[in-house]
Design an enzyme around this catalytic site. Structure first.
Site, PDB file in Angstrom:
ATOM      1  N   GLY A  90      -8.048  42.291  16.521  1.00  0.00           N
ATOM      2  CA  GLY A  90      -7.183  42.773  16.767  1.00  0.00           C
ATOM      3  C   GLY A  90      -6.859  43.990  17.631  1.00  0.00           C
ATOM      4  O   GLY A  90      -7.597  43.310  18.582  1.00  0.00           O
ATOM      5  N   SER A 122     -14.581  39.206  18.455  1.00  0.00           N
ATOM      6  CA  SER A 122     -13.678  41.008  19.810  1.00  0.00           C
ATOM      7  C   SER A 122     -13.379  42.122  19.268  1.00  0.00           C
ATOM      8  O   SER A 122     -14.434  42.618  19.245  1.00  0.00           O
ATOM      9  CB  SER A 122     -11.824  39.919  19.575  1.00  0.00           C
ATOM     10  N   ALA A 123     -12.272  42.421  18.729  1.00  0.00           N
ATOM     11  CA  ALA A 123     -12.360  44.166  18.136  1.00  0.00           C
ATOM     12  C   ALA A 123     -13.281  44.597  17.738  1.00  0.00           C
ATOM     13  O   ALA A 123     -14.378  45.624  17.364  1.00  0.00           O
ATOM     14  CB  ALA A 123     -11.253  44.616  17.554  1.00  0.00           C
ATOM     15  N   HIS A 159     -13.365  38.743  25.570  1.00  0.00           N
ATOM     16  CA  HIS A 159     -12.230  37.454  25.986  1.00  0.00           C
ATOM     17  C   HIS A 159     -12.612  38.505  27.825  1.00  0.00           C
ATOM     18  O   HIS A 159     -11.195  38.159  28.634  1.00  0.00           O
ATOM     19  CB  HIS A 159     -11.242  38.560  25.530  1.00  0.00           C
ATOM     20  N   GLU A 194     -14.452  33.576  26.574  1.00  0.00           N
ATOM     21  CA  GLU A 194     -14.172  33.401  25.110  1.00  0.00           C
ATOM     22  C   GLU A 194     -14.805  31.850  24.614  1.00  0.00           C
ATOM     23  O   GLU A 194     -14.957  31.017  25.174  1.00  0.00           O
ATOM     24  CB  GLU A 194     -12.578  33.048  24.934  1.00  0.00           C
TER      25      GLU A 194
END
Lengths: 236, 236
Positions: A90, A122-123, A159, A194
């Protein structure tokens, strides 16, 4: 013994949430029946319950229960007592902001250093680095600090995207942004594409998944690290 | 009377620095012989002298002298006494950091409110908004605040990019990022495409250049504003 999976993304194109990495997670979380989910990054601005339901549905496929940290009265105790932890993606600024507001950074570090398995996507992976300074996210809230968990001796750019040679856009490429970071900072940065993840077992850090990764160090040319590289050898 | 040009980019694809907007700048800066350049954003990490030389070369074509703010002993006085001001692009976090370190934010606001013409490109435009929270840049330094000059009643997203329908990348699109911003913030955001700029004359804000712009407001659908739109009518 530290035991982490630090993944570039939760989802790869054309498949469902966590689907590409579920076989790996079956083994990774084999000792845990319940996973503590940290939804603070609020992917797409989702409320915590809604975001937790997405993680819950994915983990039901490998017979794991998921409880959101917001379901506990005391988030510090929730971390301390977790069998396993997953922080989803997020907005990294909001995630870090909430880690500070809820004062769980010391608890996360202690619990993970003590061997509780941790999955980040991700985050949730960005925060494993020294700082969150290589996030791609927009600064939609002002966290009290950019310092993060420091569980690995470098920062993550999740990413990671190669420059598009056909682009006519004049905004900076990802590589240009990371080079600007190194004008001001010494911390190395790993660009994780990714579908790639890091498998961290104490001092061993292996690059897993189907892609090479790109390592950026201050005052050096960036280098491509092939899949299955022992990343830790670059940080002796 | 406020008099600003707030441009998405310094450079459009296939032309030299400021070339696309020099005809406009000839008129805009007609009362000034010397322009104060603020190179704090350090595009591509450039030293201030090197960056200032690029601006100097472009403005020589329209017979303007350029002096970098770092060439003055007192940056606050440099702003107060400027005939005209130009803040170039680069990293918005570092730009804002230096605005605070050099304590020139009150001087910039007062000078520009008083009618000194101001040109911003990219990061230099982001700072004209209420906050820098819609920058695309990487948080490579930690500024003391995200609050900026507030010379316009909304924020700027420079280098605005439409989603690519063919992309298989799972990172957020620009529109998704701005929608996440509006989960936490009320300030409207204008996505300004490369080659567009705002012409601000006191309370009048006109969209100039060859593109429409995209206006994002909390709890509303985003809307496209055609070129030559009076942007100020949306902020009554």
């Amino acid at each position: 013994m530290k035991n982490l999976i630090v993944a570039s993304t939760s989802t790869v194109h054309g498949s469902s949430y966590l689907e590409y990495i579920l076989p790996t997670l079956t083994d990774f979380f084999k000792e845990a029946s319940t996973i503590l989910f940290i939804p603070y990054a609020r992917a797409s601005g989702k409320p915590y319950d809604e975001y937790t339901a997405i993680a819950r549905k994915a983990f039901a496929k490998i017979d794991k229960k998921v409880i959101g940290i917001h379901e506990f009265d005391n988030p510090k105790e929730a971390v301390q007592q977790a069998e396993a932890i997953f922080t989803g993606g997020g907005n990294t600024f909001e995630l870090v902001n909430q880690l500070y507001q809820n004062d769980i950074i010391p608890d996360l570090i202690a619990t993970i250093e003590n061997g509780t398995p941790y999955l980040g996507t991700s985050a949730g992976s960005n925060i494993c680095g020294v700082t969150m300074m290589n996030t791609n996210d927009m600064p939609i809230v002002y966290p009290p600090s950019f310092k993060t968990l420091g569980l690995i001796p470098f920062n993550i750019n999740a990413h990671y995207l190669d420059p598009n040679p056909d682009s006519t856009h004049m905004g900076e490429t990802r590589e240009m942004r990371i080079k600007e970071f190194h004008v001001f900072n010494e911390t190395p940065v790993l660009g994780l594409r990714e579908g790639s993840w890091l498998e961290v077992k104490e001092d061993s850090i292996m690059l897993r998944g189907n892609h090479s990764a790109r390592l950026f160090q201050q005052n050096k040319e960036a280098i491509e690290l092939e899949k299955e590289t022992k990343i830790h050898q670059y940080f002796k």
